[in-house]
Design a protein around this motif. Structure first.
Motif, PDB file in Angstrom:
ATOM      1  N   ILE A 219       0.824  -1.217   0.000  1.00 23.38           N
ATOM      2  CA  ILE A 219       0.000   0.000   0.000  1.00 23.38           C
ATOM      3  C   ILE A 219       0.852   1.259   0.000  1.00 23.38           C
ATOM      4  O   ILE A 219       0.574   2.207  -0.739  1.00 23.38           O
ATOM      5  CB  ILE A 219      -0.962  -0.020   1.203  1.00 23.38           C
ATOM      6  N   GLU A 220       1.898   1.296   0.823  1.00 21.46           N
ATOM      7  CA  GLU A 220       2.726   2.502   0.898  1.00 21.46           C
ATOM      8  C   GLU A 220       3.801   2.542  -0.186  1.00 21.46           C
ATOM      9  O   GLU A 220       4.377   3.603  -0.435  1.00 21.46           O
ATOM     10  CB  GLU A 220       3.398   2.579   2.277  1.00 21.46           C
ATOM     11  N   THR A 237       8.164   2.097  19.966  1.00 23.08           N
ATOM     12  CA  THR A 237       7.899   3.496  20.343  1.00 23.08           C
ATOM     13  C   THR A 237       9.142   4.367  20.228  1.00 23.08           C
ATOM     14  O   THR A 237       9.247   5.387  20.902  1.00 23.08           O
ATOM     15  CB  THR A 237       7.304   3.610  21.762  1.00 23.08           C
ATOM     16  N   ILE A 238      10.088   3.946  19.381  1.00 24.63           N
ATOM     17  CA  ILE A 238      11.225   4.833  19.088  1.00 24.63           C
ATOM     18  C   ILE A 238      10.746   6.020  18.267  1.00 24.63           C
ATOM     19  O   ILE A 238      11.025   7.175  18.593  1.00 24.63           O
ATOM     20  CB  ILE A 238      12.329   4.062  18.349  1.00 24.63           C
ATOM     21  N   GLY A 239      10.058   5.734  17.152  1.00 24.77           N
ATOM     22  CA  GLY A 239       9.366   6.767  16.391  1.00 24.77           C
ATOM     23  C   GLY A 239      10.249   7.841  15.796  1.00 24.77           C
ATOM     24  O   GLY A 239      10.103   9.023  16.135  1.00 24.77           O
ATOM     25  N   PHE A 240      11.162   7.468  14.904  1.00 22.79           N
ATOM     26  CA  PHE A 240      12.012   8.478  14.273  1.00 22.79           C
ATOM     27  C   PHE A 240      11.216   9.461  13.425  1.00 22.79           C
ATOM     28  O   PHE A 240      11.478  10.649  13.434  1.00 22.79           O
ATOM     29  CB  PHE A 240      13.071   7.798  13.396  1.00 22.79           C
ATOM     30  N   GLY A 241      10.264   8.959  12.659  1.00 24.90           N
ATOM     31  CA  GLY A 241       9.467   9.827  11.805  1.00 24.90           C
ATOM     32  C   GLY A 241       9.950   9.913  10.380  1.00 24.90           C
ATOM     33  O   GLY A 241       9.368  10.649   9.585  1.00 24.90           O
ATOM     34  N   ASP A 242      11.036   9.180  10.037  1.00 29.08           N
ATOM     35  CA  ASP A 242      11.487   9.210   8.645  1.00 29.08           C
ATOM     36  C   ASP A 242      10.525   8.442   7.744  1.00 29.08           C
ATOM     37  O   ASP A 242      10.359   8.790   6.576  1.00 29.08           O
ATOM     38  CB  ASP A 242      12.903   8.632   8.533  1.00 29.08           C
ATOM     39  N   LEU A 243       9.898   7.399   8.265  1.00 29.97           N
ATOM     40  CA  LEU A 243       8.830   6.690   7.577  1.00 29.97           C
ATOM     41  C   LEU A 243       7.598   6.714   8.471  1.00 29.97           C
ATOM     42  O   LEU A 243       7.671   6.338   9.649  1.00 29.97           O
ATOM     43  CB  LEU A 243       9.221   5.240   7.276  1.00 29.97           C
ATOM     44  N   VAL A 244       6.496   7.167   7.920  1.00 29.43           N
ATOM     45  CA  VAL A 244       5.246   7.246   8.676  1.00 29.43           C
ATOM     46  C   VAL A 244       4.134   6.712   7.796  1.00 29.43           C
ATOM     47  O   VAL A 244       4.004   7.116   6.632  1.00 29.43           O
ATOM     48  CB  VAL A 244       4.926   8.689   9.123  1.00 29.43           C
ATOM     49  N   SER A 245       3.349   5.818   8.318  1.00 26.57           N
ATOM     50  CA  SER A 245       2.278   5.205   7.543  1.00 26.57           C
ATOM     51  C   SER A 245       1.042   6.102   7.487  1.00 26.57           C
ATOM     52  O   SER A 245       0.873   7.013   8.308  1.00 26.57           O
ATOM     53  CB  SER A 245       1.896   3.852   8.161  1.00 26.57           C
ATOM     54  N   SER A 246       0.204   5.833   6.508  1.00 27.63           N
ATOM     55  CA  SER A 246      -1.112   6.474   6.355  1.00 27.63           C
ATOM     56  C   SER A 246      -1.009   7.999   6.259  1.00 27.63           C
ATOM     57  O   SER A 246      -1.762   8.737   6.898  1.00 27.63           O
ATOM     58  CB  SER A 246      -2.019   6.092   7.523  1.00 27.63           C
ATOM     59  N   GLN A 247      -0.087   8.501   5.444  1.00 24.73           N
ATOM     60  CA  GLN A 247       0.089   9.938   5.295  1.00 24.73           C
ATOM     61  C   GLN A 247      -0.330  10.473   3.932  1.00 24.73           C
ATOM     62  O   GLN A 247      -0.357  11.692   3.742  1.00 24.73           O
ATOM     63  CB  GLN A 247       1.557  10.310   5.553  1.00 24.73           C
ATOM     64  N   ASN A 248      -0.616   9.618   2.980  1.00 23.50           N
ATOM     65  CA  ASN A 248      -1.063  10.087   1.673  1.00 23.50           C
ATOM     66  C   ASN A 248      -2.525  10.510   1.721  1.00 23.50           C
ATOM     67  O   ASN A 248      -3.278  10.133   2.625  1.00 23.50           O
ATOM     68  CB  ASN A 248      -0.863   8.997   0.618  1.00 23.50           C
ATOM     69  N   THR A 249      -2.916  11.274   0.717  1.00 22.62           N
ATOM     70  CA  THR A 249      -4.284  11.787   0.691  1.00 22.62           C
ATOM     71  C   THR A 249      -5.294  10.684   0.430  1.00 22.62           C
ATOM     72  O   THR A 249      -6.345  10.605   1.070  1.00 22.62           O
ATOM     73  CB  THR A 249      -4.420  12.871  -0.395  1.00 22.62           C
ATOM     74  N   GLN A 250      -5.006   9.823  -0.511  1.00 22.90           N
ATOM     75  CA  GLN A 250      -5.932   8.767  -0.891  1.00 22.90           C
ATOM     76  C   GLN A 250      -5.218   7.420  -0.924  1.00 22.90           C
ATOM     77  O   GLN A 250      -4.049   7.330  -1.305  1.00 22.90           O
ATOM     78  CB  GLN A 250      -6.532   9.060  -2.273  1.00 22.90           C
ATOM     79  N   GLN A 254      -9.316   2.964   1.661  1.00 21.34           N
ATOM     80  CA  GLN A 254      -8.672   3.828   2.643  1.00 21.34           C
ATOM     81  C   GLN A 254      -9.140   3.562   4.071  1.00 21.34           C
ATOM     82  O   GLN A 254      -8.335   3.479   4.999  1.00 21.34           O
ATOM     83  CB  GLN A 254      -8.937   5.291   2.273  1.00 21.34           C
ATOM     84  N   GLY A 255     -10.467   3.420   4.256  1.00 22.11           N
ATOM     85  CA  GLY A 255     -10.978   3.178   5.599  1.00 22.11           C
ATOM     86  C   GLY A 255     -10.468   1.880   6.190  1.00 22.11           C
ATOM     87  O   GLY A 255     -10.066   1.823   7.366  1.00 22.11           O
ATOM     88  N   LEU A 256     -10.478   0.826   5.372  1.00 19.18           N
ATOM     89  CA  LEU A 256      -9.980  -0.462   5.844  1.00 19.18           C
ATOM     90  C   LEU A 256      -8.495  -0.393   6.163  1.00 19.18           C
ATOM     91  O   LEU A 256      -8.030  -0.963   7.165  1.00 19.18           O
ATOM     92  CB  LEU A 256     -10.259  -1.534   4.791  1.00 19.18           C
ATOM     93  N   TYR A 257      -7.735   0.312   5.315  1.00 17.02           N
ATOM     94  CA  TYR A 257      -6.293   0.400   5.545  1.00 17.02           C
ATOM     95  C   TYR A 257      -5.981   1.155   6.828  1.00 17.02           C
ATOM     96  O   TYR A 257      -5.117   0.731   7.618  1.00 17.02           O
ATOM     97  CB  TYR A 257      -5.612   1.080   4.365  1.00 17.02           C
ATOM     98  N   ARG A 258      -6.676   2.253   7.071  1.00 12.75           N
ATOM     99  CA  ARG A 258      -6.397   3.014   8.281  1.00 12.75           C
ATOM    100  C   ARG A 258      -6.774   2.222   9.533  1.00 12.75           C
ATOM    101  O   ARG A 258      -6.076   2.306  10.563  1.00 12.75           O
ATOM    102  CB  ARG A 258      -7.138   4.349   8.229  1.00 12.75           C
ATOM    103  N   PHE A 259      -7.842   1.448   9.472  1.00  5.54           N
ATOM    104  CA  PHE A 259      -8.194   0.596  10.612  1.00  5.54           C
ATOM    105  C   PHE A 259      -7.132  -0.484  10.813  1.00  5.54           C
ATOM    106  O   PHE A 259      -6.721  -0.760  11.954  1.00  5.54           O
ATOM    107  CB  PHE A 259      -9.566  -0.038  10.395  1.00  5.54           C
TER     108      PHE A 259
END
Length: 408
Positions: A219-220, A237-250, A254-259
């Protein structure tokens, strides 16, 4: 060196302080080793990237007849816009309700990717108050999840052991029908191993990570290695932020993926948190084993005094005589009459509650009782033991509270 009341000298540390300082020294060495490895792996790539960027900046400035200072000023404006969530590519809004929900999830779980941060005074002030309660509540949830996970694992391990005994015809069928009586149960001598718990948690964490990585890859559009990297960074829970999921507009579905993204992150954080607790217990055992070896230089008299005076410590015991760390056999018990119990001796529930054990013994006792169907006898607790219980960091805090309460 680590003895409490050791006669070799008045300046020796007690065991709690020695263990703390030894662990701190090992962590410093671990940090130095990690820094050396990452510097060797990443420094050359950083220098190459910086050189390529300077060349591109110079070529762009020359091609469009722009001064370097003007171009750098424009790029600083873009960096400010990027902090507010503005990207060159089309990305989802950061502060609509779904984006804000994703943000508060990263706050209370302590992941903190950093791709979204409050920019207003009101937002920063509210974050301090919101995170204070939210993070504490989530840590409580993770500890309660760990306790229930231990219960499930204990029952599964007991069922497997029963099946093994049944296949070997060593456990009569009439005893299997009444597992609630521990004395009448043929499994009284069996105790689940903490190593097996760690193995189960490792398998569960790997399974969740692999399934989530397959979803993120499709998906990503990330590589599978990048997806696994993101899973570990997010779940731990390190959470660097260089890769973040579910950030694209569409997204497709989409609903199933975010869940599914929310569910995978929740399951992954719970599994990794539980695994970290188990690993920390084993690390503490290793530290105590090192202390035991370091105490070998003391005289026998000091060693005997040390063994009588130690408390709230988990010793690995005679490693050569045991293949696994089994339940109820690795904690150190202290009695007012007979001193320290041998590390391989069975711990009674009464002694266990009275001694205010730390994390490993509590975890081991909980596993053993759950597997054998024996409930906690909370009605017999005295007032000084009312704080007892918990797993991991909660166990240590509760035992310290119990000691403080008992001293009043």
């Amino acid at each position: 060196m680590a003895g409490r009341g050791c006669g070799c000298g008045s300046g020796h540390l007690n065991e709690d302080n020695a263990r703390f300082l030894l662990l701190a020294a090992l962590i410093v060495l671990y940090l130095l080793g990690g820094a050396a490895v990452f510097s060797a792996l990443e420094l050359a790539h950083e220098l190459q990237a910086k050189q390529r960027w300077e060349e591109r900046l110079a070529n762009f400035s020359r091609r469009h007849n722009l001064s370097r200072d003007e171009l750098r000023g424009f790029l600083r404006h873009y960096e400010e816009a990027a902090k507010a969530g503005i990207r060159v590519d089309n990305a989802r809004q950061r502060w609509d309700f779904t984006g804000a929900f994703y943000f508060v999830g990263t706050v209370v779980s302590t992941i903190g990717f950093g791709m979204t941060t409050p920019a207003t005074v009101g937002g920063k002030t509210f974050l301090i108050l919101y995170g204070l309660i939210g993070c504490a509540s989530t840590i409580l949830f993770f500890n309660l999840f760990l306790e229930r996970l231990i219960t499930v694992i204990a029952y599964i391990m007991k069922s497997c052991h029963q099946q093994q005994l049944r296949s070997q015809r060593t456990l009569p069928q009439e005893r299997l029908k009444n597992p609630g009586k521990c004395e009448a149960d043929g499994l009284a001598g069996w105790k689940p191993s903490v190593y097996y718990v760690m193995l189960i948690l490792c398998v569960a964490s790997a399974l969740v990570s692999c399934c989530a990585s397959a979803m993120y890859t499709s998906i990503e559009g990330w590589s599978y290695l990048d997806s696994l990297y993101f899973c570990f960074v997010a779940f731990s829970t390190i959470g660097f932020g260089d890769l973040v999921s579910s950030q694209n507009t569409q997204y497709k579905s989409q609903g199933l993926y975010r869940f599914a993204n929310f569910a995978f992150i929740l399951m992954g954080v719970c599994c990794i948190y539980s695994l970290f607790n188990i690993i920390s217990i084993l690390i503490k055992q290793s530290v105590n084993w090192i202390l035991r070896k370091m105490d070998g230089g003391c005289c026998r008299q000091c060693q005997s005094g040390l063994s009588r005076s130690r408390r709230n410590v988990i010793m690995p015991g005679n490693v050569q005589n045991r293949c696994n760390i089994s339940i109820e056999t690795d904690g150190v018990m202290e009695s007012d009459t007979d001193g320290r119990r041998p590390s391989g001796e069975m711990i009674s529930m009464k002694d266990f509650l009275a001694a205010n054990k730390v994390s490993l013994a509590i975890l081991q006792k909980q596993l053993s009782e759950t597997a054998n169907g024996c409930p906690h006898q909370t009605s017999t607790l005295s007032r000084e033991d009312e704080f007892s219980g918990g797993v991991g960091a909660f166990a240590i805090m509760n035992n310290r509270l119990a000691e403080t309460s008992g001293d009043r």
